[in-house]
Design a protein around this motif. Structure first.
Motif, PDB file in Angstrom:
ATOM      1  N   GLU B 216      -1.157  -2.055   0.850  1.00 54.29           N
ATOM      2  CA  GLU B 216      -1.399  -3.209  -0.100  1.00 54.29           C
ATOM      3  C   GLU B 216      -2.291  -4.163   0.352  1.00 54.29           C
ATOM      4  O   GLU B 216      -3.149  -4.856  -0.523  1.00 54.29           O
ATOM      5  CB  GLU B 216       0.150  -4.053   0.209  1.00 54.29           C
ATOM      6  N   ALA B 219      -5.669  -2.731  -0.947  1.00 60.79           N
ATOM      7  CA  ALA B 219      -5.623  -2.495  -2.397  1.00 60.79           C
ATOM      8  C   ALA B 219      -6.113  -3.842  -2.988  1.00 60.79           C
ATOM      9  O   ALA B 219      -6.921  -4.086  -3.683  1.00 60.79           O
ATOM     10  CB  ALA B 219      -4.537  -2.142  -3.118  1.00 60.79           C
ATOM     11  N   TYR B 251       1.583   4.511  -0.407  1.00 64.72           N
ATOM     12  CA  TYR B 251       0.685   4.239  -1.509  1.00 64.72           C
ATOM     13  C   TYR B 251       0.785   2.910  -2.221  1.00 64.72           C
ATOM     14  O   TYR B 251       1.715   2.279  -2.172  1.00 64.72           O
ATOM     15  CB  TYR B 251       1.287   5.028  -2.645  1.00 64.72           C
ATOM     16  N   ALA B 252      -0.516   2.526  -2.649  1.00 66.90           N
ATOM     17  CA  ALA B 252      -0.548   1.172  -3.289  1.00 66.90           C
ATOM     18  C   ALA B 252      -1.450   1.338  -4.507  1.00 66.90           C
ATOM     19  O   ALA B 252      -2.433   1.964  -4.454  1.00 66.90           O
ATOM     20  CB  ALA B 252      -1.029   0.040  -2.183  1.00 66.90           C
ATOM     21  N   CYS B 253      -1.305   0.565  -5.519  1.00 63.69           N
ATOM     22  CA  CYS B 253      -2.095   0.634  -6.600  1.00 63.69           C
ATOM     23  C   CYS B 253      -2.084  -0.808  -7.438  1.00 63.69           C
ATOM     24  O   CYS B 253      -1.087  -1.256  -7.543  1.00 63.69           O
ATOM     25  CB  CYS B 253      -1.720   1.682  -7.568  1.00 63.69           C
ATOM     26  N   VAL B 254      -3.567  -1.145  -7.723  1.00 69.19           N
ATOM     27  CA  VAL B 254      -3.842  -2.280  -8.355  1.00 69.19           C
ATOM     28  C   VAL B 254      -4.852  -1.997  -9.370  1.00 69.19           C
ATOM     29  O   VAL B 254      -5.644  -1.481  -9.358  1.00 69.19           O
ATOM     30  CB  VAL B 254      -4.124  -3.638  -7.514  1.00 69.19           C
TER      31      VAL B 254
ATOM     32  N   TYR D  16      -1.044  -9.342  -7.629  1.00 72.98           N
ATOM     33  CA  TYR D  16      -0.056  -8.714  -8.119  1.00 72.98           C
ATOM     34  C   TYR D  16      -0.232  -6.983  -8.198  1.00 72.98           C
ATOM     35  O   TYR D  16      -1.243  -6.563  -8.323  1.00 72.98           O
ATOM     36  CB  TYR D  16       0.657  -8.914  -9.583  1.00 72.98           C
ATOM     37  N   LEU D  17       0.679  -6.456  -7.320  1.00 84.26           N
ATOM     38  CA  LEU D  17       0.391  -4.763  -7.360  1.00 84.26           C
ATOM     39  C   LEU D  17       1.559  -4.200  -8.152  1.00 84.26           C
ATOM     40  O   LEU D  17       2.784  -4.208  -7.776  1.00 84.26           O
ATOM     41  CB  LEU D  17       0.784  -4.370  -5.716  1.00 84.26           C
ATOM     42  N   LYS D  18       1.071  -3.517  -9.061  1.00 87.00           N
ATOM     43  CA  LYS D  18       1.677  -2.700  -9.942  1.00 87.00           C
ATOM     44  C   LYS D  18       2.590  -1.487  -9.239  1.00 87.00           C
ATOM     45  O   LYS D  18       3.830  -1.491  -9.733  1.00 87.00           O
ATOM     46  CB  LYS D  18       1.018  -2.047 -11.070  1.00 87.00           C
ATOM     47  N   ARG D  19       1.968  -0.892  -8.343  1.00 86.52           N
ATOM     48  CA  ARG D  19       3.008   0.047  -7.871  1.00 86.52           C
ATOM     49  C   ARG D  19       2.666   0.197  -6.119  1.00 86.52           C
ATOM     50  O   ARG D  19       1.460   0.301  -5.882  1.00 86.52           O
ATOM     51  CB  ARG D  19       2.275   1.557  -8.482  1.00 86.52           C
ATOM     52  N   VAL D  20       3.626   0.322  -5.567  1.00 85.99           N
ATOM     53  CA  VAL D  20       3.457   0.446  -3.976  1.00 85.99           C
ATOM     54  C   VAL D  20       4.695   1.266  -3.625  1.00 85.99           C
ATOM     55  O   VAL D  20       5.767   1.254  -4.194  1.00 85.99           O
ATOM     56  CB  VAL D  20       3.663  -0.919  -3.185  1.00 85.99           C
ATOM     57  N   GLY D  21       4.529   2.148  -2.613  1.00 85.09           N
ATOM     58  CA  GLY D  21       5.680   2.890  -2.368  1.00 85.09           C
ATOM     59  C   GLY D  21       5.182   4.210  -1.369  1.00 85.09           C
ATOM     60  O   GLY D  21       4.201   4.238  -0.722  1.00 85.09           O
ATOM     61  N   ARG D  56       3.507  -9.902   1.112  1.00 85.40           N
ATOM     62  CA  ARG D  56       2.194  -9.026   1.847  1.00 85.40           C
ATOM     63  C   ARG D  56       2.540  -7.634   1.577  1.00 85.40           C
ATOM     64  O   ARG D  56       1.725  -6.855   1.368  1.00 85.40           O
ATOM     65  CB  ARG D  56       2.186  -9.290   3.145  1.00 85.40           C
ATOM     66  N   MET D  60       8.526   0.387   3.246  1.00 85.74           N
ATOM     67  CA  MET D  60       8.731   1.768   2.923  1.00 85.74           C
ATOM     68  C   MET D  60       9.820   2.697   3.425  1.00 85.74           C
ATOM     69  O   MET D  60      10.429   3.547   2.636  1.00 85.74           O
ATOM     70  CB  MET D  60       7.458   2.533   3.730  1.00 85.74           C
TER      71      MET D  60
END
Lengths: 261, 261, 261, 261
Positions: B216, B219, B251-254, D16-21, D56, D60
């Protein structure tokens, strides 16, 4: 209507083929499980026989027919039967089967005892020549390695990473995959888990830091433990560590053939 | 002899196909290199056009003919020409090209300045609809991440691992892959190198330990730097970290679309 | 500051390691090209040495340093030098290198003579034990196979498919990859091309239909041609055919060891 | 001992993070089976949530805990529950799950009725935003394509090959994977089987020869059948044909969005 059997034609080229057969067959199988008696899984299967020099081709469909008879009970005893059947139905002297499959074990996290499944990739590789059988089992075990050099020379921290340990062995009697996994995990910097809560993460972080190991160390320590195991006739241990400071991997390999060469 | 053009037949099904073409073409190409002017590499290429509803098929060989004209000079300007040519020779309204290739950069180790090459996988993805062009560049950059939670809760050490950061962007003017790589590497726990001598290993170990970052964090930090870059119109940052304590990845995506959503 | 050389520590476990080193190094290399003198390409490289029982670890960075000296001129003579250097800088008795790389050849379509590039994956695998060198070359050649049984029993058509032929050989003197490819392609049902215009497609369709071959046939025909080649000391031919009527593959393997067994 | 929750820290970066995981989790699952009620299989799973700008990190381990609750009963209804649970335990607005798994169906050969299993790779991809759910199913179906152009222009034979058809759809109510497979196989040149005896091989060879289809034809024919299916809201059909005369693939794609564009 009679359909000519082209494969059965007399072949004048006089060339013996050591292996002919099918590769990459994906099939549902059932294997033995130490805890739950049996485990359904999905295999990638290769099956071969030899082809005498005067036959034009083998009969590919018969391999699948033999697989159909046995796929719900794959174990060392049945693999011997598969190889016999392949030799019989294909008039061969040699038969080979290679079965690769994921195998899942429920593991407890070290502190919180949270449970989760971890995948271990396994292979049975067996060849029968006349009545003689050779049977090898391989298990791929993901582990954690922490670099002793990095720890020694750095004032703080140490690079560590995921690694894959592959153990291949031939045994005198049945050995559970679970027992091999235990040897490998206890000789790594730390085992790997699918589910770790914070107290577990603290534990494995410190465990790894307290057990720095090169791939060379892991290979040697596992080899020495396997050597103590009377049931094992032959083994090879390979470690490939996905170095976190590089984009390539570190590798070590040892086999019982030249253990003290 | 005249060979009938089956593809050219009138098609009565009345179904428009958005993409038809070739996939997985492996071809030697030459791309721009910031330092050495040009770099030969090997690409995996997909090329598509749309197919109007009344034509039965496209002409697959023409894609390769267009590639033959341009493969020794692949750059944004030429990709625009390729897409125009594809539309022309295939009577299409849309054309698409996706070119993925390894790109090597010579890097100096941080202390000893030892040199070695590191591979960065790149993709150009471009689509032309009528005269309008969309052009995206992706770069995959291997990095090192060290877990802040593991560091915080553990008395010693911290788990760390190799990770892959993928940045995809659309830009107003040419941006060197090298510049994106610099942003990514400087916002990771530490960069990755192919050749590190002991003083370098000490340096990157300590650097990573002093820069703990979740996926996170990586990203977000990269996103904020890309945001400052005026040339960039749109971007997406993805990090996948090959967790050393697990067999799966974090995984993290922005993306710039919802940066401050 | 002196950084301790942990790898150099005395190891009391008394276990000899046959192979330690680096795996999966991606590097730009230059290889010989029969037509164009040299060809730049991108390799995946493994390098190993053995580790005497009383040393704790090898020095992974030295493998990359040796690669740096030689990567722009990879050929059989240089590979001998690489292996010597690896043994020297790592105080080893054995050294191994495995270099896999795509190699492109410009081919003419059979009728229209349209030109395009086709990729052949190659591997050099060499091991030096003391002063003795073993050197193997492998070439993977995509080909077309048409099933003789399907042709014979069907009133029209015959199933055919892409196949991959892998030839590994040891030779007394330099053999061009191009020469092996020629033998393999001329003994398949038909060669494969990247660019075929309609007259070429007609030609290869009819050529394949007129040359039905099982994987067993391809293996035998290639083996007999390789046997005639005086320069070759040892060879193995493997064919894997991606059967169009199945989701799995047909396979045949022959080696010079038991050609007429 | 209290271990600080670093992930829970206030984050000032305002991103803002659209996808984390988690990505690439391998897990045993059980899915619905039209014939046998349920089928055990092995999944590769990705699970993501969004992360508000002032937190932050995500947690997981909670993804795996949710997976533990549901993995033995994966179906559309349960996936809705998984997504709700992920949003709850991770305080998220969005949650995503992607589950890819092999699915086996017992098939009868067309003439001899010999039985064998064939693998179809499937994916469930679902995203929940607030209370709104989007749910997509994909099925990859290996088929046989025979080239109409090659058949037309050649005096004998026609090139054919294995191809992979991928259908992704969104439906108003539950659709069995088996029903999609039937549509795809009946619109290919011929279906693919794991076990074919000689009369079956004759049948599929002639069937394919009598049903020449470009990838464009397959895409259109399947699209028109899916269009008739009232339960389907949206679909995309992709075909990739592993051309036997080339080393690259032919591709066509159609979606319900622009079917008659």
């Amino acid at each position: 209507m009679i359909l000519r059997d082209v494969q059965n034609e007399y072949d004048e080229r006089n060339v013996y083929l050591k292996r002919v057969g099918v590769k990459g067959v994906r099939y549902p199988i059932v294997v033995l499980d130490k805890v739950n008696h049996s485990q359904p899984t999905i295999a990638t299967i290769n099956m071969f026989v030899d082809l005498p020099k005067n036959y034009r081709g083998t009969h590919m469909s018969r391999f699948i027919e033999v697989l159909n008879e046995f796929h719900l009970e794959i174990n060392p005893k049945k693999i011997r039967e598969i190889l016999k059947r392949l030799k019989d139905v294909l008039n061969a002297q040699r038969s080979v089967i290679e079965i690769t499959f994921p195998y899942f074990i429920k593991k407890e996290a070290p502190i919180t005892k949270s449970e989760s499944y971890l995948e271990y990739n396994c292979t049975f590789e067996a060849e029968m020549i006349d009545e003689h059988l050779e049977f090898f089992t391989s298990v791929s075990i993901p582990i954690h390695t922490l670099c002793p050099c990095s720890k020694e020379i750095s004032e703080r921290g140490a690079h560590n990473q995921r690694a894959m340990c592959n153990v291949t062995f031939e045994s005198k009697e049945m050995i559970w995959i679970e027992d091999i996994i235990k040897i490998v995990e206890s000789n790594s910097s730390a085992p790997i888990y699918t589910l770790l809560k914070r107290p577990d993460e603290k534990y494995v972080t410190e465990l790894a830091y307290d057990n720095p190991k090169f791939v060379e160390d892991v290979a040697r320590d596992i080899a020495l433990e396997l050597k103590k195991c009377d049931k094992i006739k032959w083994y090879k241990v390979e470690i490939e560590s996905f170095e976190s400071i590089h984009a390539h991997n570190a590798y070590a390999c040892v086999s019982s053939d030249e253990l003290h060469a």
